[in-house]
Design a protein around this motif. Structure first.
Motif, mmCIF file in Angstrom:
data_model
loop_
_atom_site.group_PDB
_atom_site.id
_atom_site.type_symbol
_atom_site.label_atom_id
_atom_site.label_comp_id
_atom_site.label_asym_id
_atom_site.label_seq_id
_atom_site.Cartn_x
_atom_site.Cartn_y
_atom_site.Cartn_z
ATOM 1 N N LEU A 195 12.044 -1.438 5.390
ATOM 2 C CA LEU A 195 12.557 -0.079 5.219
ATOM 3 C C LEU A 195 11.485 0.917 4.771
ATOM 4 O O LEU A 195 11.451 2.046 5.274
ATOM 5 N N PRO A 196 10.592 0.560 3.830
ATOM 6 C CA PRO A 196 9.542 1.526 3.447
ATOM 7 C C PRO A 196 8.631 1.920 4.605
ATOM 8 O O PRO A 196 8.065 3.014 4.603
ATOM 9 N N VAL A 197 8.473 1.033 5.589
ATOM 10 C CA VAL A 197 7.626 1.349 6.745
ATOM 11 C C VAL A 197 8.192 2.554 7.490
ATOM 12 O O VAL A 197 7.448 3.406 8.002
ATOM 13 N N ILE A 198 9.514 2.652 7.526
ATOM 14 C CA ILE A 198 10.162 3.741 8.253
ATOM 15 C C ILE A 198 10.200 5.022 7.433
ATOM 16 O O ILE A 198 9.953 6.115 7.946
ATOM 17 N N TYR A 199 10.470 4.886 6.148
ATOM 18 C CA TYR A 199 10.793 6.060 5.344
ATOM 19 C C TYR A 199 9.654 6.585 4.457
ATOM 20 O O TYR A 199 9.776 7.671 3.902
ATOM 21 N N ASP A 233 5.737 7.671 4.322
ATOM 22 C CA ASP A 233 4.503 7.969 5.066
ATOM 23 C C ASP A 233 3.295 7.290 4.412
ATOM 24 O O ASP A 233 3.129 7.347 3.186
ATOM 25 N N GLY A 234 2.460 6.686 5.222
ATOM 26 C CA GLY A 234 1.238 6.058 4.739
ATOM 27 C C GLY A 234 1.422 4.658 4.192
ATOM 28 O O GLY A 234 0.430 3.956 3.936
ATOM 29 N N TYR A 235 2.674 4.222 4.028
ATOM 30 C CA TYR A 235 2.941 2.899 3.442
ATOM 31 C C TYR A 235 2.368 1.780 4.316
ATOM 32 O O TYR A 235 1.715 0.862 3.824
ATOM 33 N N MET A 236 2.583 1.877 5.622
ATOM 34 C CA MET A 236 2.142 0.816 6.528
ATOM 35 C C MET A 236 0.630 0.654 6.490
ATOM 36 O O MET A 236 0.119 -0.471 6.429
ATOM 37 N N ASP A 237 -0.111 1.741 6.505
ATOM 38 C CA ASP A 237 -1.570 1.665 6.503
ATOM 39 C C ASP A 237 -2.090 1.039 5.213
ATOM 40 O O ASP A 237 -3.051 0.254 5.232
ATOM 41 N N GLN A 238 -1.461 1.376 4.080
ATOM 42 C CA GLN A 238 -1.912 0.821 2.807
ATOM 43 C C GLN A 238 -1.639 -0.680 2.724
ATOM 44 O O GLN A 238 -2.492 -1.451 2.291
ATOM 45 N N VAL A 239 -0.452 -1.086 3.141
ATOM 46 C CA VAL A 239 -0.115 -2.514 3.113
ATOM 47 C C VAL A 239 -0.993 -3.282 4.090
ATOM 48 O O VAL A 239 -1.455 -4.394 3.802
ATOM 49 N N ASP A 240 -1.260 -2.686 5.255
ATOM 50 C CA ASP A 240 -2.100 -3.342 6.249
ATOM 51 C C ASP A 240 -3.518 -3.556 5.722
ATOM 52 O O ASP A 240 -4.127 -4.600 5.966
ATOM 53 N N ALA A 241 -4.046 -2.578 4.972
ATOM 54 C CA ALA A 241 -5.381 -2.724 4.391
ATOM 55 C C ALA A 241 -5.410 -3.892 3.409
ATOM 56 O O ALA A 241 -6.372 -4.675 3.372
ATOM 57 N N TRP A 242 -4.351 -4.024 2.625
ATOM 58 C CA TRP A 242 -4.294 -5.128 1.669
ATOM 59 C C TRP A 242 -4.144 -6.469 2.398
ATOM 60 O O TRP A 242 -4.782 -7.449 2.038
ATOM 61 N N VAL A 243 -3.295 -6.510 3.418
ATOM 62 C CA VAL A 243 -3.080 -7.743 4.178
ATOM 63 C C VAL A 243 -4.384 -8.213 4.802
ATOM 64 O O VAL A 243 -4.690 -9.408 4.816
ATOM 65 N N SER A 244 -5.198 -7.284 5.315
ATOM 66 C CA SER A 244 -6.471 -7.649 5.944
ATOM 67 C C SER A 244 -7.376 -8.377 4.958
ATOM 68 O O SER A 244 -8.007 -9.385 5.300
ATOM 69 N N PHE A 245 -7.446 -7.865 3.726
ATOM 70 C CA PHE A 245 -8.266 -8.532 2.718
ATOM 71 C C PHE A 245 -7.665 -9.867 2.303
ATOM 72 O O PHE A 245 -8.364 -10.881 2.200
ATOM 73 N N GLN A 246 -6.359 -9.889 2.058
ATOM 74 C CA GLN A 246 -5.719 -11.113 1.570
ATOM 75 C C GLN A 246 -5.782 -12.230 2.611
ATOM 76 O O GLN A 246 -5.875 -13.406 2.269
ATOM 77 N N LEU A 247 -5.765 -11.852 3.884
ATOM 78 C CA LEU A 247 -5.886 -12.822 4.962
ATOM 79 C C LEU A 247 -7.218 -13.568 4.876
ATOM 80 O O LEU A 247 -7.261 -14.801 4.982
ATOM 81 N N THR A 248 -8.304 -12.838 4.676
ATOM 82 C CA THR A 248 -9.618 -13.484 4.572
ATOM 83 C C THR A 248 -9.738 -14.276 3.278
ATOM 84 O O THR A 248 -10.405 -15.307 3.231
ATOM 85 N N LEU A 249 -9.078 -13.801 2.221
ATOM 86 C CA LEU A 249 -9.091 -14.530 0.955
ATOM 87 C C LEU A 249 -8.405 -15.882 1.092
ATOM 88 O O LEU A 249 -8.901 -16.902 0.601
ATOM 89 N N LEU A 250 -7.278 -15.907 1.790
ATOM 90 C CA LEU A 250 -6.568 -17.170 1.978
ATOM 91 C C LEU A 250 -7.366 -18.112 2.872
ATOM 92 O O LEU A 250 -7.358 -19.332 2.667
ATOM 93 N N ALA A 251 -8.071 -17.573 3.854
ATOM 94 C CA ALA A 251 -8.930 -18.413 4.693
ATOM 95 C C ALA A 251 -10.053 -19.024 3.864
ATOM 96 O O ALA A 251 -10.472 -20.164 4.109
ATOM 97 N N PHE A 252 -10.549 -18.270 2.881
ATOM 98 C CA PHE A 252 -11.569 -18.798 1.979
ATOM 99 C C PHE A 252 -10.999 -19.978 1.176
ATOM 100 O O PHE A 252 -11.669 -20.993 0.963
ATOM 101 N N PHE A 253 -9.748 -19.862 0.762
ATOM 102 C CA PHE A 253 -9.064 -20.973 0.091
ATOM 103 C C PHE A 253 -8.951 -22.177 1.014
ATOM 104 O O PHE A 253 -9.008 -23.328 0.559
#
Length: 519
Positions: free
Chosen positions: A395-399, A401-421
């Protein structure tokens, strides 16, 4: 417990499911975007370096980890990485590696799907809009903005997508997921090949000075000067793309591999997954959007930019490439194609929908498996519980503004962090010799010894490139409270779930701080 778990019915079904997990929007949208924005042929050099020295070894690590967890009846990361970490550590120390890994996997999967499922819904909507010619004769950028503002319409196509996902996952691994991907993956390849055949015969549809060949030349001509001037930027883009395209660091490969038997091959299967994905990305994904956009450049590039020559025009296309390009600029191309543009556009967006669906089904199954195995909630019930989780998280993605880009930036980092694990736990703490032995258990091929050292030393070093690259913008950007709250909440829920899942089965050995359960 192992006998009660579902397993893949066929080898083909497993490979197609793994390939479907890897083949997603990143292959057909993100890949041409990264190529276009990073010097065309300049991008392809570090891309293949990252593939062979980072993508392939981490892929094997995740296959090994998944099958190992499956021996103990686990398809989620927390318990699996606890088991692997205790090969070097006492259970109480290994416990926290499992909790943190499970926390990262849960939060990443939910946060990623909060917006990824909406992107798939956009593709479903534009499949219909293209076939119906809804945006023909209208400014395509304005049409897209109006669609995003129509929340009821957005939720309709989101709902259709996620309900179908729920039905597929609810039917189980062999009777649900495997059957769906056996239909969708071949069709995806067929649609892409049909479009490429048409593109190869298209030539110069608008201006004899602009052809699809110019697009292919842009991709496959090494641009050494650009690479030299932008080495760090291009290396970051290439290594990051490898992670996204192979779905590494998401815990999804481990989940699918957990449904293997203890002697089922993972070595050849891992290479087969990589090969199918790379064919879809480099051969198919690289042969549609950029060549098509180049051939129709006179229709989509501003006249003042066209007057500056092909280099300037290609740079302009590269700057405009991105997620929105598929929903604004490419529809202009489909309109310019005339009547066949409606069919071509429908095929393009249906291809994107299939690609996104087969990736999302894997992430959906991870969360359902978590409820089913760790909390003993029936799959039929857990499927709709996750549906509600996705609804609330999206729901926040729809309502906002800017929420999706911020979460996506965090997901990109966390993805590489989990791969490091992945490497720290499933190779180093599990012990390199154990990892190498597990990789070759039931293997249909012999992996060169060279790759053992690549996995131990080169892959972790290459992994630092996207980790540092994605961390820098996070430090420089202040997350707004909705994104910050969502991330913290997912961490808490993920940590609680992993804590409970490991404690429940391994309480006795944690109390005694010694290994008791061993398969």
């Amino acid at each position: 417990m192992e006998a009660q778990r579902d397993q893949w019915a066929t080898k083909l079904g497993l490979i197609l499911a793994m390939a479907g997990n890897a083949v997603g929007l990143g292959n057909f949208v993100r890949f041409p975007t990264q190529v276009a924005q990073n010097g065309g042929g300049a991008f392809m050099v570090p891309y293949f370096i990252a593939l062979f020295f980072l993508g392939i070894p981490v892929m094997w690590v995740e296959w090994v980890a998944g099958r190992y967890g499956g021996k103990y009846g686990h398809g989620t990361l927390g318990p699996t990485y606890y088991l692997m970490a205790r090969e070097s550590l006492k259970p109480r120390s290994a416990f926290w590696f499992g909790v943190i890994s499970g926390m990262l996997a849960f939060s990443l999967t939910v946060l990623l799907n909060s917006y990824y499922l909406h992107l798939i819904g956009w593709s479903a909507a534009y499949t219909y809009f293209s076939a119906a010619g809804s945006y023909f004769g209208q400014p395509t950028g304005e049409f897209f903005s109006n669609y995003l503002s129509n929340h009821g319409q957005v939720m309709l196509f989101w709902g259709i997508t996620v309900i179908l996902l729920a039905i597929a996952v609810g039917q189980g691994v062999s009777k649900g997921i495997e059957r769906w991907v056996k239909v969708m993956m071949p069709l995806l390849y067929v649609f892409a090949i049909l479009m490429i055949i048409y593109i190869f015969t298209l030539g110069s549809p608008v201006d004899p000075n602009w052809s699809t060949i110019d697009g292919f030349r842009f991709i496959w001509t090494p641009n050494w000067s650009y690479l030299g001037d932008h080495l760090w930027q291009v290396m970051l883009a290439a290594t990051g793309q490898i992670f996204f395209t192979l779905s590494l660091g998401m815990s999804i490969i481990q989940n699918y591999a957990s449904y293997l038997g203890p002697k089922d091959d993972v070595a050849l299967s891992g290479i087969a997954t990589v090969s199918l994905n790379e064919f879809a990305e480099v051969v198919l994904g690289g042969s549609i959007a950029i060549p098509l956009a180049t051939a129709y450049a006179p229709k989509i590039v501003p006249p003042d930019v066209l007057q500056q020559g092909k280099t300037a025009a290609l740079e302009w296309i590269g700057q405009k490439f991105g997620l929105g390009f598929s929903y604004t600029s490419l529809p202009n191309v489909f309109v310019s194609m005339g009547d066949i543009g409606r069919l071509f556009g429908a095929l393009w967006f249906l291809l994107l929908w299939f690609a996104g669906f087969t990736s999302a089904i894997a992430m959906y199954n991870y969360l359902v498996a978590m409820l089913e195995e760790d909390m003993h909630i029936k799959r039929s019930v857990g499927t709709w519980v996750i549906f509600l989780v996705y609804l609330i998280a999206g729901l926040p993605v729809i309502y906002i503004d800017g929420y999706m880009d911020q979460v996506d930036a965090w997901v990109s980092f966390q993805l590489t962090l989990l791969a490091f694990f992945d490497i720290i736990i499933a190779v180093y703490l599990f012990k390199p010799d154990n990892f190498w032995r597990e990789l070759h258990e039931g293997a249909w091929i012999k992996v060169p010894e060279f790759y053992k050292w690549v996995t131990l030393y080169i892959a972790p070093l290459l992994l630092l490139i996207p980790m540092i690259g994605y961390f820098k913008p996070l430090v420089q950007t202040t997350l707004e409270w909705p994104a910050r709250l969502a991330i913290i909440l997912m961490w808490i829920l993920g940590a609680i779930e992993s804590y409970y899942a490991i404690k429940k089965k391994y309480k006795e050995e944690l109390d005694k701080n010694e290994v008791i359960i061993k398969v």
